[in-house]
Structure formats: structure tokens, C-alpha cells
Design a protein around this motif. Structure first.
Motif, mmCIF file in Angstrom:
data_model
loop_
_atom_site.group_PDB
_atom_site.id
_atom_site.type_symbol
_atom_site.label_atom_id
_atom_site.label_comp_id
_atom_site.label_asym_id
_atom_site.label_seq_id
_atom_site.Cartn_x
_atom_site.Cartn_y
_atom_site.Cartn_z
ATOM 1 N N VAL A 204 0.810 -1.225 0.000
ATOM 2 C CA VAL A 204 0.000 0.000 0.000
ATOM 3 C C VAL A 204 0.841 1.270 0.000
ATOM 4 O O VAL A 204 0.285 2.361 -0.109
ATOM 5 N N LEU A 214 -2.604 3.781 -7.170
ATOM 6 C CA LEU A 214 -3.324 3.063 -6.121
ATOM 7 C C LEU A 214 -4.655 3.763 -5.848
ATOM 8 O O LEU A 214 -4.786 4.980 -6.043
ATOM 9 N N MET A 218 -6.551 3.717 -0.386
ATOM 10 C CA MET A 218 -5.299 3.038 -0.040
ATOM 11 C C MET A 218 -4.178 4.050 0.168
ATOM 12 O O MET A 218 -3.330 3.897 1.055
ATOM 13 N N ALA A 222 -2.121 4.455 3.584
ATOM 14 C CA ALA A 222 -0.656 4.365 3.592
ATOM 15 C C ALA A 222 -0.018 5.592 4.232
ATOM 16 O O ALA A 222 1.045 5.499 4.865
#
Length: 284
Positions: A204, A214, A218, A222
């Protein structure tokens, strides 16, 4: 009648200071680390192998990451993520597992009964991590430059950024590893507890994929963890300035990177002081 002089009482020997003992402990920890050949091979080879795989698979047809008029070879784009994940393996994963094993085998209990200050023990652990991380990064950069023709930074400013991101990231990973080492219930379960955390964070945090590709949720998840910021900081070192457009805010966010890493460092330090155990759970 004898009038001999009375012998003076001997002064107790002066013990070395915390710093001197920490340096001695660092040398011991480094020797012990390199005797564990399986762990050394995995920690040193993993980033190199992953860089080779991603550079070969994604760059086999000559494709690259395009930012405006600038094209970035995949090997160059993935190098910062491999540097960041290598630091996490050497610091967080290594310490979280090895300390849990030492505790389970009774090594920490025996060590606590010696005059060695606790601070010197932790200095030794951090010193070992800094040594192994630096050697690992040097190896990774040599492979990237010699085998994949990845250009390395030429300006002193970029290397200065690399230095503070590397040192701060290593320190943060080390302290987090020490704090996390109290979570596994035994040394045998430590790897099963720690490794999934490391793998999820890699997926991630923009290590294996372009971070801008991404899902938004996510990316937000992260951003709560230090690996994403270490990878972003390293991208600012090894990628051209135009690549900042691929980041969520379009900038490298050096200030926020430092704040997040320092926040995790401080939080893990407080947590580690409160929760660190020298004995197994069943040992009182």
C-alpha cells in the motif's frame, strides 16, 4: 615495634560509560547479525531481487513511467521503494523478530541481570541496524547502477536529503521494531506476526506499484504509516524533479515527511518504554 604504613583501600574499578558500552555492544550485535546467514541473505538479497524482477517485467518492452516530456525507466522508479523497504527490513522486521526470539530463549532475562545498562543494549541494536542498512543500501545502489544503468544523484543537496531520510527512517524503524517486539507471544510466532505487517505496508506504500495509481483510500491509509513517507522521501532523491507531479499533492513534502517520521519515532519510544519486557509472558 613496627610502624609500617597502613595500606590504602583499593578504589572500586570505574565502569565504562553508557556510550562506550553501547559501542562495544554494537560490535557484538553486528558480529551476531552476520553469523545468522539465512537472515543476512534474505535482508540483503530481497530488495535486490525485487528490483531486478520489477525492472525486468515492467521494463522488458522498453516502457517507462512518463511525466510530461520526461520518461523514467522502471528500474529508476522502483529503486527508491526498494531502498525504503530495505531499511524497513533491516530495522523494523529484523528487530521485532530477533528481540522476541531473544526474550523467548531467556537471553534478555540473563542480560538484564548483568551490569550492562539498558540504554547500551538499545544503542547496540540501533548501531547494528545502521551498519547493516548502510551496507544493504550500498549494495542495492551498486546493482542498480551497474546492472540497470540507473542514474544516481549528482548534487550534494539530493545526497543530503538521502542522508536525513535514511537516518530518520532507520531510527524510526528501529524504535518501532523494539516496541513491536513485545506483541508476539513467543519467539516462534514472531515471524508470523511481523511478516504480514511488512508485506501489507509494502503493497500500500508505493513500493511495488506506482503510488499515484493506487486507489485513493489506499493512499490515505498508507499516509498513516512511515514506509510511505520513507519511499516518498527516497523518490525525491532518485527521481527527477518533474516526478513530483505523480505525488498526491504534486510536491515532495519534505517537511511533512520529517514530521511523520519524528511522530512515529516519539510515539514508538513512549510505547516501547511502557511495554518492553525483558522476560517471557509466563516468566512473571
Amino acid at each position: 615495634m613496627s610502624t609500617g604504613s597502613v595500606p590504602r583501600p583499593r578504589r572500586p574499578p570505574v565502569l565504562p560509560g553508557v556510550a562506550a558500552l553501547g559501542l562495544a555492544r554494537t560490535r557484538y550485535e553486528v558480529r551476531t547479525f552476520f553469523r545468522e546467514r539465512d537472515a543476512v541473505i534474505f535482508i540483503f538479497a530481497y530488495p535486490v531481487i525485487m528490483l531486478a524482477i520489477f525492472a525486468t517485467v515492467f521494463g522488458s518492452d522498453g516502457s517507462s513511467v512518463d511525466v510530461g516530456s520526461t520518461s523514467i525507466p522502471f528500474a529508476q522508479y522502483f529503486l527508491p521503494g526498494m531502498v525504503a523497504t530495505g531499511v524497513m527490513l533491516s530495522s523494523f522486521q529484523n528487530l521485532a523478530i530477533s528481540i522476541a526470539v531473544e526474550r523467548d530463549e531467556g537471553g534478555l532475562k540473563r542480560l538484564r541481570a548483568t551490569p550492562l545498562p539498558a540504554a547500551s543494549y538499545f544503542v547496540g541494536k540501533v548501531g547494528q541496524v545502521l551498519t547493516s542498512s548502510l551496507l544493504q543500501v550500498v549494495l542495492l545502489l551498486l546493482v542498480a547502477r551497474l546492472l540497470f544503468d540507473v542514474p544516481l544523484p549528482e548534487s550534494a543537496g539530493r545526497w543530503a536529503t538521502f542522508a536525513w531520510v535514511f537516518v530518520l527512517g532507520t531510527a524510526t524503524g528501529s524504535v518501532c521494531g523494539v516496541a513491536f517486539s513485545s506483541l508476539p507471544r513467543s519467539g516462534r510466532s514472531a515471524s508470523a506476526v511481523v511478516t504480514p505487517v511488512v508485506l501489507v505496508l509494502q503493497f500500500v506504500s508505493g513500493v511495488f506499484f506506482q503510488f499515484d495509481q493506487l486507489p485513493a483510500w489506499m493512499q490515505h491509509a498508507a499516509a498513516l504509516f512511515p514506509l510511505k513517507w520513507m519511499a516518498q522521501g527516497m523518490r525525491s532523491v532518485f527521481l527527477p524533479d518533474e516526478a513530483a507531479a505523480l505525488e498526491p499533492t504534486g510536491t515532495w513534502q519534505h517537511g511533512l515527511t520529517a514530521v511523520v517520521l519524528l511522530g512515529w519515532l516519539a510515539g514508538a519510544l513512549v510505547l516501547g518504554v511502557r511495554t518492553f519486557r525483558w522476560r517471557r509472558r509466563d516468566d512473571g
